[in-house]
Enzyme design. Sequence first.
Site, PDB file in Angstrom:
ATOM      1  N   ARG A 127       0.894  -1.007   0.233  1.00 46.27           N
ATOM      2  CA  ARG A 127      -0.463  -0.170  -0.010  1.00 46.27           C
ATOM      3  C   ARG A 127       0.658   1.352   0.186  1.00 46.27           C
ATOM      4  NH1 ARG A 127      -4.564   0.784   4.679  1.00 46.27           N
ATOM      5  NH2 ARG A 127      -2.825   0.531   5.591  1.00 46.27           N
ATOM      6  N   LYS A 152      -3.082   6.753   2.008  1.00 43.44           N
ATOM      7  CA  LYS A 152      -2.487   6.191   3.238  1.00 43.44           C
ATOM      8  C   LYS A 152      -1.426   7.856   3.246  1.00 43.44           C
ATOM      9  CE  LYS A 152      -2.194   4.296   7.551  1.00 43.44           C
ATOM     10  NZ  LYS A 152      -3.811   4.569   7.617  1.00 43.44           N
TER      11      LYS A 152
END
Length: 199
Positions: A77, A179
């Site tokens: 991620r 994120k």
Amino acid sequence: LDWKNLAFGYVTTDYRYVSNFKDGKWDDGVLTTDPAVNINECAGILQYCQEVFEGLKAYEHADGSIVTFRPDLNAERMFGSALRMEMPPFPKDRFIDAVEQVVKANAAWVPPYGTGATLYIRPFMFASSNVIGVKPAQEYQFRVFVTPVGPYFKGGVKPISICVSDFDRAAPRGTGFIKAGLNYAMSLHANVTAHANGF
């Protein structure tokens, strides 16, 4: 530390990992005892918010071993988040190695099994070189620090009263799927407003 009554907060531990991206490549990275970050007032993180981060935990098992939960997915991620923010991704294998190094170096800070506390791991990366025009920076820093924490929801998750607002945390086709700190900054006003109204 009173492991069973630990808050979800920051405690300075012994070691953290630091690697710098300069001249088109990441350096070898080092463990350091210095928690300070020294950047120029015109650093890209301060001017244009080029930053991504992750959060995962290390736990002590009943047999005394220390484990983390799916760090490969955090590495994946963060790699994708960096690409979206036009930052040079930190290699996934090196991400996992950096996490392992920091956890091992701070093994004394891993809360004992059965206390409900864990060792929170925060990998993050930011633009460190000076940028005054709107463009990606040329230099970046990747860091990993750890801190022992209690449960995020003290006493467990319980029913709560919520309100639904018209604030957008992330716009369609924006950065809501990555994120990055900018997404979390967008949630602060709605959160504070809800709390102020008893939700």
